[in-house]
Motif scaffolding. Structure first.
Motif, short mmCIF file in Angstrom:
data_model
loop_
_atom_site.label_atom_id
_atom_site.label_comp_id
_atom_site.label_asym_id
_atom_site.label_seq_id
_atom_site.Cartn_x
_atom_site.Cartn_y
_atom_site.Cartn_z
N ALA A 120 0.84 -1.21 0.00
CA ALA A 120 0.00 0.00 0.00
C ALA A 120 0.87 1.25 0.00
N LEU A 121 1.93 1.24 0.79
CA LEU A 121 2.86 2.38 0.82
C LEU A 121 3.52 2.59 -0.54
N ILE A 122 4.01 1.50 -1.11
CA ILE A 122 4.67 1.59 -2.41
C ILE A 122 3.70 2.10 -3.46
N GLY A 123 2.50 1.53 -3.49
CA GLY A 123 1.50 1.95 -4.48
C GLY A 123 1.09 3.41 -4.30
N SER A 124 0.92 3.83 -3.05
CA SER A 124 0.53 5.22 -2.79
C SER A 124 1.61 6.18 -3.28
N TYR A 125 2.84 5.87 -2.94
CA TYR A 125 3.95 6.73 -3.35
C TYR A 125 4.11 6.73 -4.87
N MET A 126 4.08 5.56 -5.46
CA MET A 126 4.32 5.44 -6.90
C MET A 126 3.17 6.02 -7.73
N THR A 127 1.95 6.00 -7.19
CA THR A 127 0.84 6.64 -7.89
C THR A 127 1.14 8.12 -8.08
N SER A 128 1.58 8.76 -7.02
CA SER A 128 1.92 10.19 -7.09
C SER A 128 3.16 10.41 -7.95
N TYR A 129 4.16 9.57 -7.78
CA TYR A 129 5.40 9.74 -8.52
C TYR A 129 5.20 9.60 -10.02
N THR A 130 4.44 8.58 -10.44
CA THR A 130 4.27 8.37 -11.88
C THR A 130 3.55 9.55 -12.53
N ARG A 131 2.60 10.12 -11.83
CA ARG A 131 1.91 11.30 -12.39
C ARG A 131 2.88 12.49 -12.47
N ALA A 132 3.60 12.75 -11.37
CA ALA A 132 4.52 13.88 -11.36
C ALA A 132 5.61 13.72 -12.41
N ARG A 133 6.15 12.51 -12.52
CA ARG A 133 7.23 12.29 -13.48
C ARG A 133 6.73 12.40 -14.91
N SER A 134 5.56 11.84 -15.19
CA SER A 134 5.04 11.93 -16.56
C SER A 134 4.74 13.39 -16.92
N GLU A 135 4.20 14.15 -15.97
CA GLU A 135 3.92 15.55 -16.25
C GLU A 135 5.21 16.34 -16.45
N SER A 136 6.28 15.98 -15.73
CA SER A 136 7.56 16.67 -15.92
C SER A 136 8.13 16.38 -17.30
N LEU A 137 7.69 15.29 -17.92
CA LEU A 137 8.13 14.93 -19.27
C LEU A 137 7.11 15.34 -20.34
N GLY A 138 6.11 16.10 -19.92
CA GLY A 138 5.16 16.66 -20.87
C GLY A 138 3.95 15.82 -21.20
N VAL A 139 3.67 14.80 -20.38
CA VAL A 139 2.51 13.94 -20.62
C VAL A 139 1.60 13.99 -19.39
N GLU A 140 0.35 14.35 -19.61
CA GLU A 140 -0.60 14.38 -18.51
C GLU A 140 -1.18 12.99 -18.32
N CYS A 141 -0.93 12.40 -17.14
CA CYS A 141 -1.43 11.05 -16.84
C CYS A 141 -2.25 11.10 -15.56
N LYS A 142 -3.44 11.65 -15.66
CA LYS A 142 -4.33 11.74 -14.49
C LYS A 142 -5.29 10.56 -14.46
N VAL A 143 -4.90 9.47 -15.06
CA VAL A 143 -5.74 8.27 -15.10
C VAL A 143 -5.51 7.46 -13.83
N GLY A 144 -6.41 6.54 -13.58
CA GLY A 144 -6.19 5.62 -12.47
C GLY A 144 -7.42 5.39 -11.63
N ILE A 145 -7.54 4.17 -11.16
CA ILE A 145 -8.71 3.76 -10.40
C ILE A 145 -8.62 4.19 -8.93
N MET A 146 -7.38 4.40 -8.41
CA MET A 146 -7.27 4.73 -6.99
C MET A 146 -6.25 5.83 -6.78
N GLU A 147 -6.76 7.05 -6.86
CA GLU A 147 -5.94 8.21 -6.56
C GLU A 147 -6.05 8.52 -5.07
N ARG A 148 -5.47 9.62 -4.65
CA ARG A 148 -5.41 9.93 -3.23
C ARG A 148 -6.78 9.99 -2.55
N PRO A 149 -7.79 10.64 -3.13
CA PRO A 149 -9.09 10.67 -2.44
C PRO A 149 -9.68 9.28 -2.19
#
Length: 191
Positions: A120-149
């Protein structure tokens, strides 16, 4: 933002407008509200360590409500800043991690719970990281079944009901599915 949150957000803002208006009138800034939310999450996490899960759930719920109100307050009263956005993201990571670490500590002798909460910790952290990293590379990835809320909702519900192993297992499974969804989103972008 998940489809569930997109659908709930207008209703949430309509129902919480009097609260946001009151907070503005008494000069509560969005950043203060963000920090207060974190304090509630820390207090709730202390109650997790003490095994008082219902009380913990209430405190963490209040902390998450503060987090949900800070953005609306900032948008409604034109108080959005880069520092506020940055602070909110940083505090969100603490609010994700601290309660699960507290659960890991409380259930430290339960191997299944340790593995589940680690995922759960790994998934929570990586969910945020993958979005931030993709956006830093110019791709918006706001997809996903389980975001922070959704993760927060499941955690709070499991604390309030006592179904902790199920809640943490759901977070572990679906947050890591969200990571995979974001990797696929980035891959499909062709970058």
């Amino acid at each position: 933002m998940s489809q569930i949150i997109k659908n709930i957000k207008p209703i949430w803002e309509e129902k919480t407008t009097p609260i946001v208006d009151f907070l503005y009138k008494i000069n509560v800034s969005p950043n203060i509200l963000t920090v207060v939310g974190l304090v509630f999450v820390f207090v709730g996490s202390f109650f997790i360590i003490k095994g008082m899960f219902l009380v913990a759930g209430i405190f963490i719920l209040v902390g998450n409500l503060c987090d949900a109100l800070d953005g609306y307050l900032a948008r409604k009263y034109n108080q959005q800043t880069l520092m506020g956005a940055f602070l909110d993201s940083v505090i969100d990571r603490y609010s994700d991690i601290i309660p699960i670490l507290s659960l890991m500590y409380y259930f430290k002798n339960d191997d299944l719970f340790f593995i589940s909460s680690s995922l759960a910790l790994i998934g929570s952290y990586m969910t945020s990281y993958t979005r931030a990293r993709s956006e830093s590379l110019g791709v918006e990835c706001k997809v996903g079944i389980m975001e922070r809320p959704e993760r927060s909702f499941v955690l709070i519900l499991s604390l309030l009901t006592g179904f902790l192993i199920y809640g943490v297992g759901i977070i572990a499974f679906f947050s890591n599915i969200t990571v995979i969804q974001r990797v696929i989103c980035f891959y499909k972008s062709g970058k």
